[in-house]
Design a protein around this motif. Structure first.
Motif, PDB file in Angstrom:
ATOM      1  N   GLU A   1      42.155  15.187 -19.071  1.00 61.60           N
ATOM      2  CA  GLU A   1      42.888  16.320 -19.672  1.00 61.60           C
ATOM      3  C   GLU A   1      41.953  17.750 -19.379  1.00 61.60           C
ATOM      4  O   GLU A   1      42.793  18.827 -19.277  1.00 61.60           O
ATOM      5  CB  GLU A   1      42.648  15.997 -21.280  1.00 61.60           C
ATOM      6  N   ILE A   2      40.796  17.939 -19.510  1.00 61.98           N
ATOM      7  CA  ILE A   2      39.786  18.856 -19.164  1.00 61.98           C
ATOM      8  C   ILE A   2      40.370  19.480 -17.518  1.00 61.98           C
ATOM      9  O   ILE A   2      40.732  20.541 -17.265  1.00 61.98           O
ATOM     10  CB  ILE A   2      38.447  18.751 -19.117  1.00 61.98           C
ATOM     11  N   ALA A   3      40.444  18.498 -16.763  1.00 58.85           N
ATOM     12  CA  ALA A   3      40.663  19.040 -15.342  1.00 58.85           C
ATOM     13  C   ALA A   3      42.043  19.332 -15.219  1.00 58.85           C
ATOM     14  O   ALA A   3      42.452  20.463 -14.573  1.00 58.85           O
ATOM     15  CB  ALA A   3      40.682  17.588 -14.262  1.00 58.85           C
ATOM     16  N   ALA A   4      43.009  18.736 -15.875  1.00 60.27           N
ATOM     17  CA  ALA A   4      44.544  19.374 -15.992  1.00 60.27           C
ATOM     18  C   ALA A   4      44.610  20.905 -16.560  1.00 60.27           C
ATOM     19  O   ALA A   4      45.405  21.533 -16.113  1.00 60.27           O
ATOM     20  CB  ALA A   4      45.278  18.429 -17.024  1.00 60.27           C
TER      21      ALA A   4
ATOM     22  N   LYS B   1      40.166  10.285  -8.670  1.00 60.20           N
ATOM     23  CA  LYS B   1      40.818   9.769  -9.897  1.00 60.20           C
ATOM     24  C   LYS B   1      40.080   9.967 -11.004  1.00 60.20           C
ATOM     25  O   LYS B   1      39.045   9.763 -11.193  1.00 60.20           O
ATOM     26  CB  LYS B   1      41.446   8.408  -9.791  1.00 60.20           C
ATOM     27  N   ILE B   2      40.591  10.714 -12.202  1.00 62.84           N
ATOM     28  CA  ILE B   2      39.869  11.368 -13.296  1.00 62.84           C
ATOM     29  C   ILE B   2      40.561  10.457 -14.449  1.00 62.84           C
ATOM     30  O   ILE B   2      42.016  10.929 -14.519  1.00 62.84           O
ATOM     31  CB  ILE B   2      39.874  12.732 -13.401  1.00 62.84           C
ATOM     32  N   TRP B   3      40.001   9.792 -15.512  1.00 62.45           N
ATOM     33  CA  TRP B   3      40.687   9.175 -16.312  1.00 62.45           C
ATOM     34  C   TRP B   3      40.373   9.952 -18.019  1.00 62.45           C
ATOM     35  O   TRP B   3      39.081  10.518 -17.916  1.00 62.45           O
ATOM     36  CB  TRP B   3      40.357   7.656 -16.708  1.00 62.45           C
TER      37      TRP B   3
ATOM     38  N   GLY C   1      48.571   6.179 -24.278  1.00 63.23           N
ATOM     39  CA  GLY C   1      47.687   7.209 -24.582  1.00 63.23           C
ATOM     40  C   GLY C   1      46.773   7.844 -23.485  1.00 63.23           C
ATOM     41  O   GLY C   1      46.235   8.802 -23.620  1.00 63.23           O
ATOM     42  N   THR C   2      46.820   6.888 -22.567  1.00 60.93           N
ATOM     43  CA  THR C   2      45.695   7.334 -21.426  1.00 60.93           C
ATOM     44  C   THR C   2      46.109   8.453 -20.563  1.00 60.93           C
ATOM     45  O   THR C   2      47.440   8.314 -20.297  1.00 60.93           O
ATOM     46  CB  THR C   2      45.315   5.957 -20.641  1.00 60.93           C
ATOM     47  N   VAL C   3      45.496   9.032 -20.092  1.00 55.05           N
ATOM     48  CA  VAL C   3      45.638  10.232 -19.167  1.00 55.05           C
ATOM     49  C   VAL C   3      45.047  10.069 -17.743  1.00 55.05           C
ATOM     50  O   VAL C   3      43.834   9.706 -17.797  1.00 55.05           O
ATOM     51  CB  VAL C   3      45.143  11.590 -19.683  1.00 55.05           C
ATOM     52  N   LEU C   4      45.699  10.037 -16.637  1.00 53.51           N
ATOM     53  CA  LEU C   4      45.066  10.091 -15.296  1.00 53.51           C
ATOM     54  C   LEU C   4      45.578  11.252 -14.825  1.00 53.51           C
ATOM     55  O   LEU C   4      46.657  11.751 -14.643  1.00 53.51           O
ATOM     56  CB  LEU C   4      46.116   8.804 -14.517  1.00 53.51           C
TER      57      LEU C   4
END
Length: 123
Positions: free
Chosen positions: A57-60, A50-52, A24-27
């Protein structure tokens, strides 16, 4: 005492790359160009970010190539063995803890056409 804090403001060099893990982790990974303040020419230093998690998700969803962002985080050195040569490799990475969306390139171009009111620039 030791201190490892990085604060950067710059433009995103490419659209974010996002990976979703089974846990469930997002990178989210991206590059950031930061202009050198002392440079007379337009020279930039490039940083790998690198953003986790939720920040990733906000960056994406909101960051694109050319976006102006601010980041707060820490410097990490990633190390690995080259698959082909077996040589040890390393690369500096900024692990982002906080992301500030400061606008996009298009926003800044449109605001420079007369929407800026001037006056006292107090921050």
């Amino acid at each position: 005492m030791s201190l490892n804090i990085v604060n950067l403001v710059g433009r995103v060099g490419r659209d974010p790359e996002v990976k979703y893990f089974e846990s469930g982790t997002v990178l989210c990974t991206l590059t950031l160009a930061v202009n050198r303040r002392s440079s007379k020419r337009d020279e930039a230093d490039w940083f790998n970010l690198k953003i986790w998690g939720k920040t990733a998700e906000i960056a994406a969803n909101y960051v694109r190539k050319g976006s102006l962002i601010g980041v707060h985080g820490s410097l990490e050195i990633e190390t690995w063995k080259d698959r082909n040569t077996g040589v040890d490799r390393s690369s500096p990475i900024i692990k982002v803890d906080r992301l500030d969306l400061l606008g996009s390139k298009r926003d800044n171009e449109s605001s420079s056409t007369g929407n800026y009111q001037g006056g006292n620039d107090e921050f």
